[in-house]
Structures are given as structure tokens and as C-alpha cells.
Design a protein around this motif. Structure first.
Motif, short mmCIF file in Angstrom:
data_model
loop_
_atom_site.label_atom_id
_atom_site.label_comp_id
_atom_site.label_asym_id
_atom_site.label_seq_id
_atom_site.Cartn_x
_atom_site.Cartn_y
_atom_site.Cartn_z
N UNK A 5 0.81 -1.20 0.00
CA UNK A 5 0.00 0.00 0.00
C UNK A 5 0.85 1.27 0.00
N UNK A 6 0.17 2.39 -0.02
CA UNK A 6 0.84 3.68 -0.05
C UNK A 6 1.22 4.10 1.37
N UNK A 7 2.38 4.78 1.50
CA UNK A 7 2.89 5.15 2.80
C UNK A 7 3.15 6.65 2.86
N UNK A 8 3.21 7.17 4.08
CA UNK A 8 3.52 8.58 4.35
C UNK A 8 4.80 8.61 5.16
N UNK A 9 5.74 9.47 4.80
CA UNK A 9 7.06 9.53 5.41
C UNK A 9 7.11 10.61 6.50
N UNK A 10 7.70 10.25 7.67
CA UNK A 10 7.92 11.19 8.77
C UNK A 10 9.36 11.03 9.27
N UNK A 11 9.77 11.92 10.20
CA UNK A 11 11.11 11.90 10.76
C UNK A 11 11.06 12.08 12.27
N UNK A 12 12.15 11.66 12.94
CA UNK A 12 12.27 11.88 14.38
C UNK A 12 13.75 11.89 14.74
N UNK A 13 14.08 12.47 15.90
CA UNK A 13 15.44 12.51 16.42
C UNK A 13 15.49 11.77 17.75
N UNK A 14 16.50 10.90 17.93
CA UNK A 14 16.67 10.18 19.19
C UNK A 14 18.11 10.34 19.66
N UNK A 15 18.30 10.26 20.96
CA UNK A 15 19.63 10.39 21.55
C UNK A 15 20.45 9.11 21.36
N UNK A 16 19.79 7.95 21.41
CA UNK A 16 20.49 6.66 21.32
C UNK A 16 19.71 5.75 20.39
N UNK A 17 20.34 5.34 19.29
CA UNK A 17 19.69 4.46 18.30
C UNK A 17 20.23 3.04 18.36
N UNK A 18 20.78 2.62 19.51
CA UNK A 18 21.32 1.27 19.63
C UNK A 18 20.20 0.24 19.43
N UNK A 19 20.49 -0.79 18.63
CA UNK A 19 19.52 -1.86 18.40
C UNK A 19 18.45 -1.53 17.39
N UNK A 20 18.53 -0.34 16.73
CA UNK A 20 17.54 0.05 15.72
C UNK A 20 18.25 0.08 14.37
N UNK A 66 23.31 10.20 11.03
CA UNK A 66 23.81 11.01 12.15
C UNK A 66 23.55 12.48 11.87
N UNK A 67 22.85 13.15 12.80
CA UNK A 67 22.54 14.58 12.68
C UNK A 67 23.09 15.28 13.92
N UNK A 68 24.33 15.78 13.81
CA UNK A 68 24.95 16.38 14.99
C UNK A 68 25.27 15.31 16.01
N UNK A 69 24.74 15.45 17.23
CA UNK A 69 24.93 14.46 18.28
C UNK A 69 23.77 13.49 18.40
N UNK A 70 22.75 13.65 17.57
CA UNK A 70 21.56 12.81 17.61
C UNK A 70 21.49 11.93 16.37
N UNK A 71 20.60 10.93 16.41
CA UNK A 71 20.36 10.05 15.27
C UNK A 71 19.06 10.48 14.59
N UNK A 72 19.14 10.80 13.29
CA UNK A 72 17.97 11.20 12.51
C UNK A 72 17.37 9.94 11.87
N UNK A 73 16.13 9.62 12.25
CA UNK A 73 15.45 8.43 11.75
C UNK A 73 14.33 8.86 10.81
N UNK A 74 14.37 8.34 9.58
CA UNK A 74 13.31 8.57 8.60
C UNK A 74 12.50 7.28 8.47
#
Length: 459
Positions: free
Chosen positions: A32-47, A68-76
């Protein structure tokens, strides 16, 4: 080994796996069709990429990329269009069980709000699961240790003496005083007892005889109960004394600081082990096809990611392409005593199976690897397009003296779900003009797909 039979058998196996995979994933989030979003997390271990996004415990999307976005992890990540994400939505990183994989749970927010625009950022809250449980357990043990120290301190007075010991000494002194008073006034005490007996007799005479019988029966039942209570108090006194002396598990836990420290260290070790297991990702590919010059080509690859930036590639390949060993034998014959004739026979040996074992490193969208490529030493470079399901690569291996090294350029394209196509140019810089092409199709599974497949068979 007949290459045609190997190819037909592989195609039959692939068809069976395709049917099963479609059966498993027909209600998954890959359609199916999807919609894209983003988020920032301090620790992305195990993802990792393709980590599922769940709503109410059901897959509703997956992670597309992690950068990697600066000191955070940028997840799309992408969410099914039928799932309406509102501006008040919240993300939370969770884990499944003790050794389960991590996933992202999304709270969609109020149902009456409008849909959040595509490409917007969603805030992330703290995670749950075994990690937080281990931290809570360590904090509880620390509190127990502080409470025990407080109890020990409370049992001492300002001069450091044991308060309980002083109370026992005071009770002994009071008992001795009572004994002296009783010895010096024995006659008076006996007279008081006689008077009490006479009073009791008069009261008993005035009591109804039926009530007297009932009362005596009740008193006879109280006696054994009091005996049991006395025995229980004695046992409790012994247990409390053992705990104070540091005996037994509870005593050691309350009195021995080393035990508390060991328990805390054990929980920390288990936490580190669980994090390492959660960080392992796998990718499995199986394909079969044909080469324009040599015939069938079937291969199996397993990529293991102990960390997002490191991976190992294991594999088996069966084809008629690559180095061949030759052996020439001379035979001498004569006819009717005539001169001998020399005959040369050449035999070519082919390897039915070739093996891959490579160590690689992932840098953003680039992959660098080196090791055994089809049982010969070589190096490889890959480039990934995760948004389009495309991976490209170049391999240099099989350094033959006469023909030179084999330069292979390849591209892999995702057709639908786990089905993909592979195109490769073989021996492109060959000195003897033996350039060729290989076209094949296959299946590629992530560890999430394999977990779903194993779950189906385990029911």
C-alpha cells in the motif's frame, strides 16, 4: 552435477518460499501507499533500517534510513496512509521480552485532529522494556542497601552502643528486682493469692452452671492455641537472630555489602549481553539465473550485522564460471610392432561449489568488503539506494595469469516485497575477450521476515 537440474530444483524451492512469504506478509506493512515522517533520538542502539513501526502492537510501517545529525540520530520512517498520524503523536522505543528485538511504538494522538503533514518531525519519549527494568532493579537494590545502613545506625545511641543490648540489660535488672520483692514479701503475696481464689470461687458460684460448663470448654480450647503461639514466637526469635548475624540469604543481602554489589554487577552484565544480542541484524539472499556464456548461476548469501557499521558476508555459489584446473596426460601406443604413437589427453576439472567469506564496513550508503569471493581473494565496493530498494556494486577477484582479474559490475533491484532481480557484467576487463552477462531472480529476507516465518511454523 547437471546445472539444469540444479536450476530447476532451486526455482521450485524459491516458488515454495515465495508462496509462504506472501502468505506471511499479506497483512504486513510492506504493502500500500505510505507517508514519510522523521524523528530525532539520543540513542539508536539496536535500531536498524526496516525496524518495524507498530500501532497497538501491529506493524504499521518501518524505518527507511538512519543518519547522524549532529549528536543525535535522525530516523526517517514511513507509515501506512490508512493510519492517520496527528500533530500530537508520540514515539517510544520498546523491546519484546528478554531477548526480543527492538521496535518503535507510535501513539497516534487525538482521533479528531487533522493528519500530520508528510515529512514532519514527531517527538520521541523514553523507552521501555528490559533496559529500564534492569535500571529500576539496580536502583531498588541501592535503596535496600541505604535502608539497611539506616537500620544499623538507628540501633546505636549517640555513644555508639547497641540500643537493643541496653534494653535487654534493663529488662534483666527489672526481673531481678521483682524477684527480690517477691522473696521478701512471700507471705503477703500468698495471702493476696488466697483472697483472689476466694473471690473467684464466689463469682463462680453465682454464675449459671450451664454457662460455667460452656466457659470451661472454651478455656480448654485456648490452651493449645497459646502453646502454638508460644512456639511460633520462639521460632521467629531464632530467625530474627540469624538475620541479625548475617546468616542465610536474607541475612547476607541485608548485612553483606558485597552481595548487593555482586547482584548489581550481574544485572549490568545481563543488560550488556541483551544489548549485544539486540544489535545483531541479518540479511539473507537466494537467487538463480543464467550466464550468457557459461550457463546456470545459483548463489546464496548471508549478511550478518553485529553493529550498523560492520558486517560479515557468507555465501555459496554454484556455476561454470571461474578458474578451471587442467591436467594433460601423454599416452604412447604401437601397432604390430611398428613405431610408437604419442597421444595427449587434456582433462578439465571444475569446482561445483565456490564459497564467499568477506569482512565489510558500512559507511553511510557505501559498503567496503574484502576476503574470499567465489573461493578466490578479492575486494568489493557497494552503494545502496534504500528508498528505491536498489543496491549496486563492483567486485575484483580471480586474478588469472593469462586472462587477468575478473571485474564484475552488478545491480540488484527490488521488484516486490521480498522478490528481487539481479544483473551482472562478468569479466569486463578480460584479456581473452570472454566478457559475459548474468541475469537472475531471487528472494531476500531480513531477520524480521525470518522471525515471522519461524513464528508460523512454531504454532
Amino acid at each position: 552435477m547437471n546445472p539444469l537440474k540444479v536450476g530447476l530444483l532451486t526455482l521450485a524451492a524459491m516458488a515454495s518460499v515465495v508462496v509462504m512469504s506472501l502468505k506471511i506478509t499479506q497483512n504486513q506493512s510492506g504493502f500500500g501507499k505510505h507517508v514519510t515522517y522523521k524523528t530525532l533520538v539520543k540513542d539508536a542502539s539496536g535500531i536498524f533500517e526496516k525496524t518495524p513501526i507498530k500501532v497497538a502492537g501491529i506493524n504499521a510501517g518501518k524505518i527507511k534510513s538512519i543518519e547522524l545529525a549532529g549528536r543525535d540520530a535522525l530516523i526517517t520512517f514511513e507509515i501506512q496512509e490508512k493510519v492517520r498520524v496527528t500533530p500530537n503523536a508520540k514515539l517510544k522505543i520498546k523491546s519484546v521480552g528478554l531477548l526480543g528485538d527492538k521496535f518503535i511504538d507510535i501513539d497516534l494522538g487525538a482521533e479528531t485532529d487533522k493528519r500530520l503533514e508528510e515529512g514532519s518531525f514527531i517527538s520521541t519519549e523514553g523507552g521501555e522494556g528490559f533496559d529500564s527494568l534492569a535500571k529500576d532493579a539496580s536502583a531498588v537494590l541501592k535503596d535496600v542497601k541505604e535502608i539497611t545502613a539506616g537500620i544499623k545506625e538507628a540501633l546505636r545511641d549517640d555513644e555508639g552502643r547497641n540500643v537493643v543490648k541496653q534494653i535487654v540489660e534493663n529488662i534483666n535488672e527489672v526481673t531481678a528486682s521483682l524477684r527480690r520483692i517477691t522473696d521478701n514479701n512471700e507471705e503477703k503475696v500468698n495471702k493476696i493469692i488466697d483472697d483472689i481464689e476466694q473471690l473467684s470461687s464466689q463469682l463462680a458460684h453465682e454464675t449459671d452452671r450451664y454457662q460455667k460448663d460452656s466457659l470451661m470448654a472454651d478455656l480448654s480450647k485456648i490452651g493449645p492455641i497459646l502453646d502454638k503461639v508460644d512456639a511460633t514466637v520462639s521460632d521467629l526469635r531464632v530467625i530474627v537472630a540469624d538475620v541479625k548475624d548475617g546468616k542465610g540469604t536474607v541475612g547476607k543481602l541485608l548485612r553483606d555489602d558485597a552481595v548487593v554489589d555482586q547482584v548489581s554487577q550481574t544485572l549490568s552484565s545481563v543488560n550488556r549481553l541483551v544489548n549485544r544480542i539486540n544489535n545483531i541484524e541479518a540479511d539473507i539472499g537466494l537467487s538463480t539465473g543464467a550466464n550468457t556464456r557459461t550457463g546456470s548461476d545459483t548463489r546464496f548469501d548471508l549478511d550478518i550485522y553485529p553493529a550498523p557499521e560492520r558486517f560479515f558476508r557468507l555465501g555459496i555459489v554454484t556455476n561454470d564460471f571461474g578458474p578451471q584446473s587442467e591436467k594433460e596426460t601423454d599416452t604412447f601406443t604401437s601397432t604390430n610392432g611398428g613405431p610408437e604413437t604419442k597421444t595427449s589427453v587434456r582433462k578439465i576439472n571444475k569446482d561445483d561449489f565456490k564459497f564467499n567469506f568477506q569482512i565489510g564496513r558500512r559507511i553511510q550508503r557505501f559498503g567496503l568488503r574484502a576476503g574470499l569471493i567465489e573461493s578466490t581473494g578479492g575486494v568489493g565496493v557497494d552503494y545502496f539506494f534504500p528508498d528505491w530498494g536498489i543496491r549496486t556494486g563492483m567486485e575484483l577477484f580471480d586474478y588469472q595469469k593469462d586472462a587477468g582479474p575478473n571485474l564484475r559490475l552488478m545491480g540488484e533491484f527490488k521488484i516486490w516485497n521480498v522478490l528481487f532481480a539481479r544483473v551482472a557484467g562478468e569479466d569486463l576487463i578480460s584479456k581473452d575477450g570472454k566478457q559475459s552477462a548474468t541475469i537472475s531472480m531471487g528472494l531476500r529476507f531480513s531477520d524480521q521476515d525470518l522471525a515471522a516465518l519461524i513464528g508460523i511454523f512454531a504454532r
